[in-house]
Write a protein that holds these residues in place. Sequence first.
Motif, PDB file in Angstrom:
ATOM      1  N   SER A  19      10.984   0.994  15.941  1.00  0.00           N
ATOM      2  CA  SER A  19       9.835   1.889  15.079  1.00  0.00           C
ATOM      3  C   SER A  19       9.248   2.384  16.433  1.00  0.00           C
ATOM      4  N   ALA A  20       8.913   1.779  17.563  1.00  0.00           N
ATOM      5  CA  ALA A  20       8.189   2.177  18.806  1.00  0.00           C
ATOM      6  C   ALA A  20       9.180   3.413  19.267  1.00  0.00           C
ATOM      7  N   GLY A  22      11.042   6.573  19.866  1.00  0.00           N
ATOM      8  CA  GLY A  22      11.524   7.633  18.748  1.00  0.00           C
ATOM      9  C   GLY A  22      11.291   8.862  19.438  1.00  0.00           C
ATOM     10  N   LEU A  23      11.030  10.080  18.620  1.00  0.00           N
ATOM     11  CA  LEU A  23      10.442  11.206  19.252  1.00  0.00           C
ATOM     12  C   LEU A  23       9.315  11.144  20.132  1.00  0.00           C
ATOM     13  N   GLY A  24       8.396  10.035  19.937  1.00  0.00           N
ATOM     14  CA  GLY A  24       7.205  10.211  20.603  1.00  0.00           C
ATOM     15  C   GLY A  24       7.617   9.797  21.981  1.00  0.00           C
ATOM     16  N   ASN A  25       8.842   9.087  22.230  1.00  0.00           N
ATOM     17  CA  ASN A  25       9.112   9.040  23.769  1.00  0.00           C
ATOM     18  C   ASN A  25       9.897  10.004  24.441  1.00  0.00           C
ATOM     19  N   TYR A 144       6.201  14.720  11.662  1.00  0.00           N
ATOM     20  CA  TYR A 144       7.305  14.112  12.357  1.00  0.00           C
ATOM     21  C   TYR A 144       8.682  14.413  12.092  1.00  0.00           C
ATOM     22  N   PHE A 274       0.263   6.101  19.641  1.00  0.00           N
ATOM     23  CA  PHE A 274       1.354   6.902  18.983  1.00  0.00           C
ATOM     24  C   PHE A 274       2.840   6.207  19.297  1.00  0.00           C
ATOM     25  N   SER A 275       2.926   6.029  20.531  1.00  0.00           N
ATOM     26  CA  SER A 275       4.365   5.738  21.054  1.00  0.00           C
ATOM     27  C   SER A 275       4.694   4.312  20.851  1.00  0.00           C
ATOM     28  N   SER A 277       3.776   2.831  18.023  1.00  0.00           N
ATOM     29  CA  SER A 277       3.504   2.597  16.593  1.00  0.00           C
ATOM     30  C   SER A 277       1.997   1.787  16.242  1.00  0.00           C
ATOM     31  N   LEU A 278       1.150   2.028  16.785  1.00  0.00           N
ATOM     32  CA  LEU A 278      -0.303   1.033  16.704  1.00  0.00           C
ATOM     33  C   LEU A 278      -0.953   1.946  15.955  1.00  0.00           C
ATOM     34  N   MET A 280      -1.628   2.092  13.040  1.00  0.00           N
ATOM     35  CA  MET A 280      -1.171   2.151  11.504  1.00  0.00           C
ATOM     36  C   MET A 280      -0.852   1.270  10.796  1.00  0.00           C
ATOM     37  N   ILE A 282       1.548  -0.483  10.997  1.00  0.00           N
ATOM     38  CA  ILE A 282       3.138  -0.847  10.829  1.00  0.00           C
ATOM     39  C   ILE A 282       3.356  -2.144  11.287  1.00  0.00           C
ATOM     40  N   SER A 368      12.277   5.316  13.478  1.00  0.00           N
ATOM     41  CA  SER A 368      10.569   5.208  13.660  1.00  0.00           C
ATOM     42  C   SER A 368       9.961   5.874  12.289  1.00  0.00           C
ATOM     43  N   SER A 371       9.716   3.470   9.644  1.00  0.00           N
ATOM     44  CA  SER A 371       8.705   2.397   9.655  1.00  0.00           C
ATOM     45  C   SER A 371       7.259   3.202   9.144  1.00  0.00           C
ATOM     46  N   LEU A 372       7.131   4.609   9.045  1.00  0.00           N
ATOM     47  CA  LEU A 372       5.929   5.211   8.634  1.00  0.00           C
ATOM     48  C   LEU A 372       6.127   5.256   7.145  1.00  0.00           C
TER      49      LEU A 372
HETATM   50  N1  TRP Z   1       6.257   5.303  17.751  1.00  0.00           N
HETATM   51  C1  TRP Z   1       7.210   6.153  16.992  1.00  0.00           C
HETATM   52  C2  TRP Z   1       7.525   7.318  18.260  1.00  0.00           C
HETATM   53  O1  TRP Z   1       7.376   7.011  19.312  1.00  0.00           O
HETATM   54  C3  TRP Z   1       6.524   7.117  16.108  1.00  0.00           C
HETATM   55  C4  TRP Z   1       5.960   6.258  15.134  1.00  0.00           C
HETATM   56  C5  TRP Z   1       6.420   5.350  14.293  1.00  0.00           C
HETATM   57  C6  TRP Z   1       4.532   5.856  14.952  1.00  0.00           C
HETATM   58  N2  TRP Z   1       5.532   4.731  13.538  1.00  0.00           N
HETATM   59  C7  TRP Z   1       4.211   5.142  13.769  1.00  0.00           C
HETATM   60  C8  TRP Z   1       3.224   6.474  15.441  1.00  0.00           C
HETATM   61  C9  TRP Z   1       3.218   4.473  13.799  1.00  0.00           C
HETATM   62  C10 TRP Z   1       2.130   6.031  15.129  1.00  0.00           C
HETATM   63  C11 TRP Z   1       2.145   5.113  14.039  1.00  0.00           C
HETATM   64  O2  TRP Z   1       8.525   8.056  17.945  1.00  0.00           O
END
Ligand code: TRP
Length: 519
Positions: A19-20, A22-25, A144, A274-275, A277-278, A280, A282, A368, A371-372
């Motif tokens: 989940s963590a 993903g595209l964020g990284n 996303y 964001f990265s 996944s906090l 939210m 999740i 990722s 998980s959203l």
């Molecule tokens: N963390 C994911 C990424 O880096 C994106 C993501 C998944 C996310 N779940 C999340 C961001 C919840 C914020 C909250 O690509």
Amino acid sequence: MARENWTSSIGFILASAGSAIGLGNIWKFPYVAGENGGGTFVLMYVLCVLLIGLPVMCSEMLIGRQMRRNVINAMGKMEQVGEHAWVRYVLCGLMVGLAAAFASMHAWGLVLAALLGVWWFAKKGFSALGWICTAVALAILSYYAVVGGWIVQYIWLSATNSLSAGVSETATAMEVSKAAGTLFGNYISDPWRVLVGFLIFMGLTAAVIFGGIRDGIERISKILMPALFVLLLVVIVRSLTLPGAWDGVVFLLKPTAEALKPQVILMALGQCFFSLSLGMAITVTYGSYLPKKQNILKAAGWVAVLDTFAELLAGLAIFPAVFAVGLDPTGGPGLIFGALPATFNAMWGGPIWATCFFAMLLIAAVTSSASLLECGATVFIERFRKGHQRCSRKQAVLIGFIGCTVMGLLSVFSTADWSHLEPLHKGCTWVMGKLAMGSWFDLLDNFASNWCLPFTALATALLVGWAWDPRKAAPGLLAEDDAGRFPTWILTAWAFFIRWLAPIGIVLVFLNLAGFIKL
Ligand code: TRP
């Protein structure tokens, strides 16, 4: 009905890392770092992860595991367990502060929303937060998935060897990268093509969720993670050996004092949430499936390390190429799409590597985005009932899917500019004032990751740090049979971080951004 559990601790860690990471990284981190001074941003980012991200992640897992329910019920229940009803009024106070901050930015629509939030928090307490998390999670998913759609398109482009189409055999890396930039620009300004990728990506996301937690996410994460790391290493080797690459490494790793601005800290904080996944909830949902015999500190530590490692690798894969081909590091969301084709073009068997790379990235992105969507779906399942009958998993996913798709269309049609959605543009300017910069896509990203995520993370910190007593809660972080075997200072440190450091840090950054104080 018994809730499903993760089969092993490695499964839980991999799924959370799935989940963590993903595209964020790989897409977001490089361009945000590029826009915010490289090394300085990276340093701030790592500090944010250690001091704020990690403690918040532990708290979310803890809420999930202790409460064993979906976000909304968990947060509400947690507030009742603690005896400090006043904490909800602190949250109301913060919302009033936020309303004032929005007013200073002429964001009248947001002022209204924040004031409504005050009333809602006062009435419902922390369970209102759960709904906000769900809404923001689905909003994030809506854009996303647009970026996910770009990746789908890039798999196709690499597989058909058209990433560097129209460039001669002898073209320099610089020429290739310029052509790639034009290709990207043309692509995102054609909404119909973006739409195809977007729909495919949303479909994949829904498909993973239908598989349930064990089969869907866990299995896919186990294979994916190592493969993605290996591919990143391959790309790094090639991009580091391009002529002029070293400047990129220096840019990424060397902090400079003059680049340190408050804006950089806010962006680092937003990127951290964001990265990882906090913010939210999740991780609350995931934690609710975590068996008691596992140690939360260890799991969270692993997830944070893997995630940060993936980001640094992505930075090392992108920036040497950016500098080698003379791209502008502040170029924004298209950065990797200009830099990567130049690197792949300089590799033996480039199109094959490129196809594999984008395919891995797609899988990482889907775990990722799943998980959203999962976060929305679990809330719908437990909240939407007809009499005694719950809404089924299928229906819940469908509601989330449709909501996101409709909202995502706004991003699809406004990625390049507002020309397709002019009337909406005026509305956005009224609602968001000075925050309404760039396209719908940009402003949603900015608002969600830099305002909503820190705010919900702040609320989580208040909930765990004050409504609940973190000194009493801390042993819950350990595994059942760990008591006495784990150094207690770590627990004390966590309690301090979540009670003081995280809330104060986030509030300071907000105050500064709103111009109320000067750091
Ligand atoms: N963390 C994911 C990424 O880096 C994106 C993501 C998944 C996310 N779940 C999340 C961001 C919840 C914020 C909250 O690509």
